[in-house]
Motif scaffolding. Structure first.
Motif: not given
Length: 379
Positions: A291-293, A326-334
């Motif tokens: 997903v990150a890629a 655990p509240r944070l996403g597996d992938v974090v985007v700016a």
């Protein structure tokens, strides 16, 4: 005024610095304020430092104050719920745990909107750390929160700002009246005044719009009037929770069927949180790296797309408490400049029509002013 004045100062330092000015220090801060018997803090939602710098004659009085002011930074994401908790608790997002507009509630497996809240979530359990208001009240300082009727006792108020006596007032003039009255009721006091209409104008019309400039002009006049009406032993602070960028309306939406196939942004992302400028992606098992890629390729070189552990290691949220992780996403985007990504599968479709957005990591979103008026101002 340049970024970095008040070395390393952040929005989370404002109330601890005010507490020190009142003779009731809560924790050490890099932000020094003159001593005062009373403090008033006006937080203007959506007033970024870069926007104020560009305002010119639309904010003549604020511009005068800005010449001697400081630049603060806000935590990630640069959004109201997160920043209000940083402001109220004096903690960074990873410690207070309000880490976005919409975040995963691990206990229920559903998103929590930390702005509008959910009655199923106890705000004091979600954010158990004491607020600076609670600290001040325990130290004998009278604390008052002046804001709109609907925020009295709300989930966000209880989580982030509890401890102050709430006074509801509708218009900006009414809130100035209420603040001027409240600060005189006790010889040692802190009054917090919130105004959100500038942020609303920016969202609906953009921060370069005539509507936004008119609203800023009203704020400018209100700050001048408030300064005139405060006792001479009062320190007046003006700050904000985030800035804003205008983003073209042609934006990807994970609800689009085309995003659910091939290299679409929704592939491997059954749930997303955050907001358009700062998505948090809760990925299918084993899919986070793929997903990150995909997101990096799609959003381009200006995007910051990190796996959760990498975002934490990079200090995006400050030190992260175990119960917050655990509240944070597996992938974090700016998102990069000019880009936002919606998810109408869970978010209100009205959000896709907003012009002004925030949440990202650009200076336009993360830098806010701290303006200081020591004593009654008659100019």
């Amino acid at each position: 005024m340049t970024p970095g004045e008040g070395p390393g100062a952040t929005l989370s330092d404002v109330l601890p610095a005010a507490a020190a000015a009142l003779g009731a220090p809560q924790r050490p801060v890099d932000l020094a304020l003159p001593g005062a018997a009373r403090v008033v803090v006006l937080l203007v939602d959506g007033l970024g430092e870069r926007q104020l710098a560009a305002a010119g004659r639309d904010a003549a009085f604020l511009g005068e104050l800005r010449a001697d002011g400081q630049v603060l930074t806000v935590g990630h994401p640069s959004t109201t719920a997160t920043s209000m908790a940083s402001f109220g608790t004096g903690l960074l997002p990873g410690a207070h745990g309000l880490v976005g507009y919409e975040v995963m509630d691990p206990a229920r497996g559903v998103l929590l909107n930390e702005l509008s809240w959910d009655p199923a979530v106890d705000p004091r359990a979600w954010q158990p750390a004491p607020t600076v208001f609670e600290h001040l009240v325990a130290a004998g300082v009278a604390c008052v929160h002046v804001g709109p009727h609907q925020f009295a006792g709300s989930g966000l108020t209880e989580a982030a700002l509890r401890g102050a006596r709430y006074v509801a007032a509708r218009s900006l003039a009414d809130r100035v009246d209420a603040t001027a009255a409240a600060v005189r009721r006790a010889p040692r006091s802190l009054v917090y005044l919130y105004w959100g209409e500038l942020d609303k104008a920016g969202h609906e019309h953009g921060w370069r719009s005539e509507a936004w400039r008119r609203e800023l002009g009203d704020v400018d006049l209100a700050v001048r009037e408030l300064g005139r009406r405060l006792p001479p032993d009062t320190l007046l602070l003006v700050t904000s929770d985030h800035g804003m960028v205008d983003v073209p309306l042609a934006r990807p939406d994970l609800a689009d069927p085309a995003e659910a196939v091939g290299d679409g942004l929704a592939v491997g992302v059954p749930v997303s949180g955050g907001e358009a400028r700062a998505p948090m992606l809760y990925c299918a098992p084993g899919q986070a790296e793929a997903v990150a890629a995909r997101w990096r390729e799609r959003l381009g070189p200006g995007a910051l797309v990190l796996l959760r552990d990498d975002a934490v290691a990079a200090g995006w949220f400050g030190p992260v408490a175990p119960h917050v992780l655990p509240r944070l996403g597996d992938v974090v985007v700016a998102c990069p400049p000019g880009v936002g990504v919606h998810d109408s599968r869970t978010q209100r479709r009205q959000l896709t029509r907003l012009v002004g957005l925030h949440g990202g990591r650009s200076p336009e979103e993360t830098e806010v002013p701290l303006l200081v008026v020591a004593g009654a101002r008659t100019g």
